[in-house]
Design an enzyme around this catalytic site. Sequence first.
Site, PDB file in Angstrom:
ATOM      1  CG  ASN A   1      60.028  -9.613  29.285  1.00 41.05           C
ATOM      2  OD1 ASN A   1      59.243  -9.117  28.492  1.00 41.05           O
ATOM      3  ND2 ASN A   1      60.013  -9.319  30.562  1.00 41.05           N
TER       4      ASN A   1
ATOM      5  CG  HIS B   1      59.464  -4.140  25.422  1.00 39.21           C
ATOM      6  ND1 HIS B   1      58.656  -3.172  25.995  1.00 39.21           N
ATOM      7  CD2 HIS B   1      60.425  -4.422  26.337  1.00 39.21           C
ATOM      8  CE1 HIS B   1      59.136  -2.876  27.200  1.00 39.21           C
ATOM      9  NE2 HIS B   1      60.190  -3.616  27.423  1.00 39.21           N
TER      10      HIS B   1
ATOM     11  CG  HIS C   1      55.611  -6.919  34.317  1.00 42.63           C
ATOM     12  ND1 HIS C   1      56.534  -5.967  34.655  1.00 42.63           N
ATOM     13  CD2 HIS C   1      54.682  -6.887  35.315  1.00 42.63           C
ATOM     14  CE1 HIS C   1      56.185  -5.381  35.797  1.00 42.63           C
ATOM     15  NE2 HIS C   1      55.054  -5.918  36.205  1.00 42.63           N
TER      16      HIS C   1
ATOM     17  NE  ARG D   1      55.434  -2.410  33.572  1.00 45.62           N
ATOM     18  CZ  ARG D   1      55.989  -1.747  34.579  1.00 45.62           C
ATOM     19  NH1 ARG D   1      55.240  -1.045  35.409  1.00 45.62           N
ATOM     20  NH2 ARG D   1      57.283  -1.765  34.754  1.00 45.62           N
TER      21      ARG D   1
ATOM     22  NE  ARG E   1      53.706   0.800  31.720  1.00 43.23           N
ATOM     23  CZ  ARG E   1      54.653   1.369  32.468  1.00 43.23           C
ATOM     24  NH1 ARG E   1      55.904   1.337  32.063  1.00 43.23           N
ATOM     25  NH2 ARG E   1      54.357   1.976  33.590  1.00 43.23           N
TER      26      ARG E   1
ATOM     27  CD  GLU F   1      58.860  -8.887  35.078  1.00 40.62           C
ATOM     28  OE1 GLU F   1      59.179  -9.393  33.966  1.00 40.62           O
ATOM     29  OE2 GLU F   1      59.137  -7.734  35.395  1.00 40.62           O
TER      30      GLU F   1
ATOM     31  CB  THR G   1      61.108  -3.498  36.809  1.00 40.90           C
ATOM     32  OG1 THR G   1      59.980  -4.056  36.148  1.00 40.90           O
ATOM     33  CG2 THR G   1      61.087  -3.887  38.275  1.00 40.90           C
TER      34      THR G   1
ATOM     35  CD  GLU H   1      64.610 -12.194  36.836  1.00 38.21           C
ATOM     36  OE1 GLU H   1      63.832 -13.136  36.614  1.00 38.21           O
ATOM     37  OE2 GLU H   1      64.762 -11.225  36.078  1.00 38.21           O
TER      38      GLU H   1
ATOM     39  CG  HIS I   1      65.818  -4.916  34.553  1.00 36.50           C
ATOM     40  ND1 HIS I   1      66.253  -3.690  34.120  1.00 36.50           N
ATOM     41  CD2 HIS I   1      64.464  -4.838  34.580  1.00 36.50           C
ATOM     42  CE1 HIS I   1      65.220  -2.893  33.924  1.00 36.50           C
ATOM     43  NE2 HIS I   1      64.113  -3.576  34.188  1.00 36.50           N
TER      44      HIS I   1
HETATM   45  N1  PXP Z   1      63.553  -9.403  34.763  1.00 40.37           N
HETATM   46  C1  PXP Z   1      62.671  -8.532  35.317  1.00 40.37           C
HETATM   47  C2  PXP Z   1      62.239  -8.725  36.717  1.00 40.37           C
HETATM   48  C3  PXP Z   1      62.130  -7.465  34.566  1.00 40.37           C
HETATM   49  O1  PXP Z   1      61.260  -6.601  35.142  1.00 40.37           O
HETATM   50  C4  PXP Z   1      62.516  -7.332  33.217  1.00 40.37           C
HETATM   51  C5  PXP Z   1      61.907  -6.245  32.398  1.00 40.37           C
HETATM   52  O2  PXP Z   1      60.557  -6.475  32.221  1.00 40.37           O
HETATM   53  C6  PXP Z   1      63.432  -8.250  32.694  1.00 40.37           C
HETATM   54  C7  PXP Z   1      63.955  -9.256  33.484  1.00 40.37           C
HETATM   55  C8  PXP Z   1      63.904  -8.130  31.288  1.00 40.37           C
HETATM   56  O3  PXP Z   1      64.624  -6.937  31.189  1.00 40.37           O
HETATM   57  P1  PXP Z   1      65.067  -6.400  29.779  1.00 40.37           P
HETATM   58  O4  PXP Z   1      63.825  -6.137  29.001  1.00 40.37           O
HETATM   59  O5  PXP Z   1      65.851  -5.168  30.100  1.00 40.37           O
HETATM   60  O6  PXP Z   1      65.898  -7.488  29.163  1.00 40.37           O
END
Ligand code: PXP
Length: 237
Positions: A7, A10, A43, A45, A49, A70, A101, A151, A191
Site C-alpha cells: 500500500n 503514505h 485508497h 479517499r 487526503r 481501496e 480505516t 480482506e 491493517h
Molecule cells: N488494508 C486495508 C483495508 C487498509 O485500509 C489499509 C490501510 O490503508 C491497509 C490494509 C494497510 O494498513 P497499514 O498501512 O496499517 O499496513
Amino acid sequence: MAKLGVNIDHVATLRQARREIDPNPVKAAKIAVRNGADSIVCHLREDRRHIQDDDVVRIRKVVRKPLNLEMAIDPQIIRIALKVRPDYAMFVPERREEVTTEGGLDVVKHFQRVKRAAKRLSDKGIKVSVFIDPKVSQVQRAKDAGARIVELHTGGYANARTVSSRARHLQQIKKAAVFARGLGLTVHAGHGLKYHNARAVARIKEIDELNIGHAIISEAVFSGLAAAVRRMKDIVA
Ligand code: PXP
C-alpha cells in the site's frame, strides 16, 4: 506463505504535506513491484487526503501487477473505479474524521448497498473484495453480496497488548479464513501489520495475500535517510 500487496498511500501523504510532485507514489509503486510486491494497493479517499485521481490512472497504466483500489461505497468513487478498472475493488468503511480505516465494513448491516455496488463493478470484470472484521457472519454476507475476495481486518491482532489476546485474535483470523476458503473466496488480510507480527498471519495457509503499507513506508524513511543526507551534504559542503 502469502503474497505481498504494498500500500503506497503514505508516499502520497508526504507529497500532499507540501502539495508538490515528490515523492511520487507512481514511482513508489514501480519500485515496490521491482522488489517483489505482488500487487499495489491504494485508497482513493473521498477527501483525497493522499492518493489523487491522477495517481490511480497512472498506476493503472504503468504498473504491471494487479491494482487493488481501496474505496468507500460512494457513487463518485465507484464511477472512477468503473473508468480506471482496477483488478480488484476493495470496499472499506470511510469516515472523514478518522486517521485511518478503523474497522471492517459491516456487510450484515449494509448488505443491499454492498450487493448493488458489487454487481456494478463485477459486471465490468472487476473483482470485488470486501474489508471485514474476521467474523464468520461477515464472511458469509460478503459472499452473499457477490464478493470474490474478503480482506480480513488484522488491526485487532496487531494492536493486542497481551500474548493471550494476540493469540485469540490470530485464532479468529484463522477461523474466518478457513470459513471463507470453504465458501470458495480468496482471502486477503491486512491493517496494522508490522515487521514483527506479519509472519504469523502469513503462515495461515488459507490467506493468499497480505496488504501492508504504513510499516513499509516508515521503514523506507530510515533505510534511505542516511544516503539522502550524505547526498545533500556532498552538494552543499
Ligand atoms: N488494508 C486495508 C483495508 C487498509 O485500509 C489499509 C490501510 O490503508 C491497509 C490494509 C494497510 O494498513 P497499514 O498501512 O496499517 O499496513
